[in-house]
Enzyme design. Structure first.
Site, PDB file in Angstrom:
ATOM      1  N   ARG A  53      -6.510   4.558   6.448  1.00 30.61           N
ATOM      2  CA  ARG A  53      -5.762   4.137   5.279  1.00 30.61           C
ATOM      3  C   ARG A  53      -4.690   3.188   5.814  1.00 30.61           C
ATOM      4  O   ARG A  53      -4.990   2.068   6.143  1.00 30.61           O
ATOM      5  CB  ARG A  53      -5.199   5.347   4.518  1.00 30.61           C
ATOM      6  N   MET A  82      -4.214  12.007 -28.051  1.00 28.94           N
ATOM      7  CA  MET A  82      -3.053  11.476 -27.335  1.00 28.94           C
ATOM      8  C   MET A  82      -1.861  12.436 -27.394  1.00 28.94           C
ATOM      9  O   MET A  82      -1.184  12.667 -26.396  1.00 28.94           O
ATOM     10  CB  MET A  82      -2.652  10.113 -27.923  1.00 28.94           C
ATOM     11  N   TYR A 101     -11.641  14.382 -32.543  1.00 25.91           N
ATOM     12  CA  TYR A 101     -12.350  13.116 -32.331  1.00 25.91           C
ATOM     13  C   TYR A 101     -13.737  13.370 -31.741  1.00 25.91           C
ATOM     14  O   TYR A 101     -13.880  14.212 -30.842  1.00 25.91           O
ATOM     15  CB  TYR A 101     -11.588  12.230 -31.345  1.00 25.91           C
ATOM     16  N   LYS A 154       7.649  11.182  -2.829  1.00 25.64           N
ATOM     17  CA  LYS A 154       6.996  10.025  -3.465  1.00 25.64           C
ATOM     18  C   LYS A 154       6.605  10.346  -4.903  1.00 25.64           C
ATOM     19  O   LYS A 154       6.451  11.515  -5.266  1.00 25.64           O
ATOM     20  CB  LYS A 154       5.781   9.613  -2.642  1.00 25.64           C
TER      21      LYS A 154
HETATM   22  C1  LIG Z   1       1.653  12.296   0.734  1.00 30.60           C
HETATM   23  C2  LIG Z   1       1.821  12.329   2.189  1.00 30.60           C
HETATM   24  C3  LIG Z   1       2.241  13.514   2.832  1.00 30.60           C
HETATM   25  C4  LIG Z   1       2.377  14.825   2.108  1.00 30.60           C
HETATM   26  O1  LIG Z   1       1.094  15.317   1.831  1.00 30.60           O
HETATM   27  P1  LIG Z   1       0.860  16.709   1.071  1.00 30.60           P
HETATM   28  O2  LIG Z   1      -0.596  16.918   1.169  1.00 30.60           O
HETATM   29  O3  LIG Z   1       1.312  16.480  -0.330  1.00 30.60           O
HETATM   30  O4  LIG Z   1       1.658  17.725   1.763  1.00 30.60           O
HETATM   31  C5  LIG Z   1       2.514  13.449   4.189  1.00 30.60           C
HETATM   32  N1  LIG Z   1       2.346  12.294   4.894  1.00 30.60           N
HETATM   33  C6  LIG Z   1       1.910  11.155   4.306  1.00 30.60           C
HETATM   34  C7  LIG Z   1       1.757   9.927   5.133  1.00 30.60           C
HETATM   35  C8  LIG Z   1       1.631  11.135   2.944  1.00 30.60           C
HETATM   36  O5  LIG Z   1       1.190  10.006   2.379  1.00 30.60           O
END
Ligand SMILES: *Cc1c(COP(=O)(O)O)cnc(C)c1O
Length: 358
Positions: free
Chosen positions: A124, A299, A251, A34
């Site tokens: 979640r 920046m 800054y 991701k």
């Molecule tokens: C991001 C994620 C993972 C991986 O988590 P890490 O802590 O980066 O290893 C696994 N399962 C789900 C559902 C996630 O959202």
């Protein structure tokens, strides 16, 4: 080096994949890609993971899935943000599999194998208790093969956190019951992220899903990092200034020289993901010596106090190491108050990206 460089060690990613796969030897080891492989570049990272034997990949969005399909023809690609009928054509055309998070998504999907996500206490994504009961009472509701039945740990980076055992027990209870449904008979069970792998074999089930540890992040909140370092950021000194005692830098004039100082201006700023959180807190390595950030991060630039470095070792054009190498992600996380997840996913698009050992 002509400008700031982001070095990504592909062999270290493979080594980390092998380490994790060996830890969870009875399970299949998938990979999380991701957010463009946590900011490191999916197009470069995915093929080396596939080469190391990884066959199952997870992304967050259908767009990420489509991009991954153009890189990997054969892999199983799961999309974690679920399914709605408007996306049917994208899922079909790119052979993506959804991770279904609600009863409505389960009812909408009928195009082949998919994953089903159940909540075990993180609150979640994932099916709630009442939705699980609904599935159990109407045994024909699932009209596809559930390839993966998964949940996610909220506190796995703290090995002794009581949530881990609670979620494990809940996952066992839910999966035992759901496995009685015909569509779930052959489902692979999956609970562990990177940190979950280190909780031990009880947490591995059939498939583990590491992300951060593949990319060199520490799977533990409070222990040394067992993973190989993957990322290095190197900036370049653009100018060296002589700053008199009492003069300010940057800054907001948040740094005042306490002595006659030499200040190096480097070509990395918050637009590169080196956030203002590092202002007066970050550090860099020059020829192995540690120097502090002076003043606010801009920046495109940051300033380092190089007064204690021999003049010949810090000049216009000298490379400075801002992350990786001798400066661990953990240390940068402590200095900035950011997590190693944030530090990686923030890495900007502007670096000269160099993939090593591909
Ligand atoms: C991001 C994620 C993972 C991986 O988590 P890490 O802590 O980066 O290893 C696994 N399962 C789900 C559902 C996630 O959202």
């Amino acid at each position: 080096m002509i400008r700031a460089e982001l070095r990504i060690d592909l062999a270290a990613i493979v080594a980390n994949y092998r380490t994790l796969a060996a830890r969870a030897v009875a399970a299949q080891c998938a990979a999380m890609l991701k957010a463009d492989a946590y900011g490191l570049g999916m197009a470069a990272v995915a093929p080396v993971l596939a080469g190391a034997g990884c066959k199952v990949f997870f992304v967050a969005t259908p767009e990420e899935g489509r991009a991954l399909r153009t890189v990997l023809r054969e892999a199983e690609i799961y999309v974690m943000t679920g399914y709605q009928v408007e996306l049917r054509e994208v899922y079909r055309a790119y052979r993506l599999r959804p991770v279904l998070n609600t009863l409505a998504e389960i009812e909408a999907w009928r195009d082949g194998p998919a994953a089903v996500y159940v909540d075990t206490g993180m609150n979640r994504l994932g099916l709630e208790a009442a939705e699980i009961e609904a599935l159990l009472s109407d045994r024909g509701k699932i009209r596809f093969e559930v390839a993966i039945l998964m949940s996610h740990l909220a506190c796995a980076d703290e090995l002794d956190h009581p949530m881990n055992k609670r979620q494990l027990a809940r996952f066992r209870e839910i999966t035992d019951r759901l496995k009685s449904l015909p569509a779930l008979k052959t489902a692979a069970l999956s609970l562990a992220n990177s940190a979950g792998i280190f909780l031990g074999p009880d947490y591995h089930f059939d498939l583990v899903r590491p992300g951060i540890a593949l990319y060199g992040g520490n799977p533990f909140a409070d222990r040394p990092n067992p993973m190989a370092n993957v990322v290095e950021v190197h900036g370049r000194i653009l100018q060296i200034r002589a700053v008199a005692a009492g003069e300010c830098v940057g800054y907001g004039a948040t740094f005042t020289a306490a002595r006659p100082s030499r200040i190096a201006i480097v070509d990395v700023g918050y637009a590169d993901g080196y956030l203002r959180a590092f202002s007066n807190k970050g550090s860099a390595l020059i020829a192995g010596q540690r120097v502090p950030v002076a003043g606010r991060i801009s920046m495109d630039f940051l300033a380092l106090d190089v007064t204690d470095i021999a003049p010949g070792q810090a000049e216009v054009g000298t490379a400075v190491n801002l992350l990786g190498g001798g400066l661990s992600l953990d240390e940068a996380a402590v200095a900035s108050g950011l997590s190693c997840y944030e530090l990686l996913t923030l890495l900007g698009r502007r670096y000269n990206r160099v993939y090593l050992n591909g």
